[in-house]
Design an enzyme around this catalytic site. Structure first.
Site, short mmCIF file in Angstrom:
data_model
loop_
_atom_site.label_atom_id
_atom_site.label_comp_id
_atom_site.label_asym_id
_atom_site.label_seq_id
_atom_site.Cartn_x
_atom_site.Cartn_y
_atom_site.Cartn_z
N ARG A 135 11.18 -2.02 10.97
CA ARG A 135 10.15 -1.56 11.90
C ARG A 135 9.97 -2.57 13.03
O ARG A 135 9.91 -3.76 12.80
CB ARG A 135 8.82 -1.41 11.14
CG ARG A 135 8.56 -0.01 10.68
CD ARG A 135 7.39 0.04 9.74
NE ARG A 135 6.14 -0.47 10.30
CZ ARG A 135 4.97 -0.43 9.68
NH1 ARG A 135 4.90 0.13 8.48
NH2 ARG A 135 3.88 -0.91 10.22
N ARG A 161 -9.66 1.11 8.45
CA ARG A 161 -9.26 -0.26 8.77
C ARG A 161 -10.35 -1.02 9.53
O ARG A 161 -10.16 -2.18 9.87
CB ARG A 161 -8.02 -0.20 9.64
CG ARG A 161 -6.74 -0.50 8.85
CD ARG A 161 -5.66 -0.53 9.86
NE ARG A 161 -4.45 -1.15 9.58
CZ ARG A 161 -3.35 -0.51 9.18
NH1 ARG A 161 -3.40 0.74 8.85
NH2 ARG A 161 -2.22 -1.16 9.09
N ARG A 198 -0.81 -8.60 13.65
CA ARG A 198 -1.33 -7.63 12.67
C ARG A 198 -2.19 -8.33 11.63
O ARG A 198 -3.20 -7.79 11.18
CB ARG A 198 -0.16 -6.88 12.01
CG ARG A 198 0.49 -5.89 12.96
CD ARG A 198 1.82 -5.39 12.45
NE ARG A 198 1.70 -4.60 11.25
CZ ARG A 198 2.70 -4.38 10.40
NH1 ARG A 198 3.88 -4.91 10.63
NH2 ARG A 198 2.52 -3.64 9.35
N LYS A 238 0.83 -1.22 0.00
CA LYS A 238 0.00 0.00 0.00
C LYS A 238 0.86 1.27 0.00
O LYS A 238 0.60 2.19 -0.76
CB LYS A 238 -0.91 0.04 1.24
CG LYS A 238 -1.96 -1.04 1.30
CD LYS A 238 -2.94 -0.80 2.44
CE LYS A 238 -2.30 -0.80 3.82
NZ LYS A 238 -1.80 -2.11 4.26
N ARG A 246 11.37 -6.30 4.65
CA ARG A 246 11.07 -4.87 4.49
C ARG A 246 12.00 -4.02 5.36
O ARG A 246 12.24 -4.33 6.51
CB ARG A 246 9.62 -4.60 4.87
CG ARG A 246 9.30 -3.11 4.94
CD ARG A 246 7.86 -2.83 4.74
NE ARG A 246 7.03 -3.16 5.89
CZ ARG A 246 5.72 -2.96 5.93
NH1 ARG A 246 5.11 -2.44 4.88
NH2 ARG A 246 5.03 -3.29 6.99
P1 AMP Z 1 0.71 0.68 9.03
O1 AMP Z 1 1.93 1.49 8.87
O2 AMP Z 1 -0.41 1.12 8.15
O3 AMP Z 1 0.98 -0.81 8.91
O4 AMP Z 1 0.17 0.91 10.53
C1 AMP Z 1 0.98 0.60 11.65
C2 AMP Z 1 0.12 0.48 12.89
O5 AMP Z 1 -0.54 1.73 13.15
C3 AMP Z 1 -1.01 -0.54 12.79
O6 AMP Z 1 -0.57 -1.86 13.08
C4 AMP Z 1 -1.97 0.00 13.85
O7 AMP Z 1 -1.51 -0.29 15.15
C5 AMP Z 1 -1.84 1.51 13.65
N1 AMP Z 1 -2.82 2.01 12.65
C6 AMP Z 1 -2.54 2.60 11.45
N2 AMP Z 1 -3.65 2.99 10.82
C7 AMP Z 1 -4.69 2.63 11.63
C8 AMP Z 1 -6.10 2.75 11.52
N3 AMP Z 1 -6.69 3.32 10.45
N4 AMP Z 1 -6.85 2.28 12.56
C9 AMP Z 1 -6.29 1.72 13.64
N5 AMP Z 1 -4.96 1.56 13.79
C10 AMP Z 1 -4.16 2.02 12.80
#
Ligand code: AMP
Length: 222
Positions: free
Chosen positions: A160, A88, A171, A13, A127
């Protein structure tokens, strides 16, 4: 042009959102990047969301929504935006629909990047991300030009914390339980456009662009 990019963690994404942003001149908004920035700056929000992120759990909707509305109200979102990592949950998707409807707006398309589970784990373990700009690299399929450094920022790439295997599993569970229903939500709404995410980043970008052009043409002709 208001677009949502859906897909599993590690599904590409971020990479696709950045590419689309470059080609279309509209901002890519990553809620994950925004949260990481808050954590790094030690803000009140950062302190509240940190534990959820470290455990691989979704942050509660109440902490997500206001942050997103503030961002969408910025001037650079007037002509459109690409949402990466939001919505999400079905509740977030409903809230986004309401937010847009209140302003007489709607989403043009929801792109769903489809990537099988084995591929996700392989991608996430390889990654690395730039701590400055958030750009993702895959150390085998999409490595930086210079060893472990961001092509744009020159910063040393990092792994990360939530890309560790035990957190990845959590996740993925969250994705299946809470984000897959969002895919069905948009399918029912008739705006879901699936794209196979298993190809080179360039091939996926071309497919994403075709879908968006298809949606834009449909919006014009009604
Ligand atoms: P990402 O970088 O998109 O994988 O997001 C990393 C982490 O941020 C996720 O595992 C969640 O803990 C939190 N997070 C990001 N976006 C959201 C969202 N829209 N709703 C809830 N948690 C989020």
């Amino acid at each position: 042009m208001k677009i949502v990019l859906l897909g599993p963690p590690g599904g590409g994404k971020g990479t696709q959102a950045a590419e689309l942003s470059r080609r279309r001149g509209i901002p890519a908004i990553s809620t994950g990047d925004m949260f990481r920035d808050h954590v790094e700056r030690g803000t009140e929000l950062g302190r509240r969301v940190r534990g959820f992120i470290e455990r691989g759990e979704l942050v509660p909707d109440a902490l997500v929504l206001d942050m997103v509305w503030d961002r969408l109200a910025a001037k650079d979102c007037e002509t459109g935006f690409i949402l990466d990592g939001f919505p999400r949950t079905v509740e977030q998707a409903e809230a986004l629909d309401q937010y847009l409807a209140d302003r007489g707006q709607s989403l043009l398309a929801v792109i769903n990047l489809e990537v099988p589970a084995e591929e996700i784990v392989r991608r996430i373990s390889n990654r690395r991300v730039c701590p400055v700009c958030g750009r993702s690299y895959h150390m085998i399929a999409m490595p930086p030009a210079e060893d472990e450094r961001c092509d744009v920022e020159g910063a040393a790439l990092i792994h990360r914390e939530d890309d560790r295997p035990e957190v990845i599993l959590r996740r993925l569970e969250e994705y299946h339980a809470r984000t897959e229903p969002v895919v069905h939500y948009y399918r029912r709404a008739g705006i879901l456009r699936p794209v196979c995410g298993v190809a080179s980043a360039e091939q996926v970008a071309a497919a994403v662009l075709r879908e968006i052009e298809g949606a834009a043409a449909r919006a014009v002709t009604g």
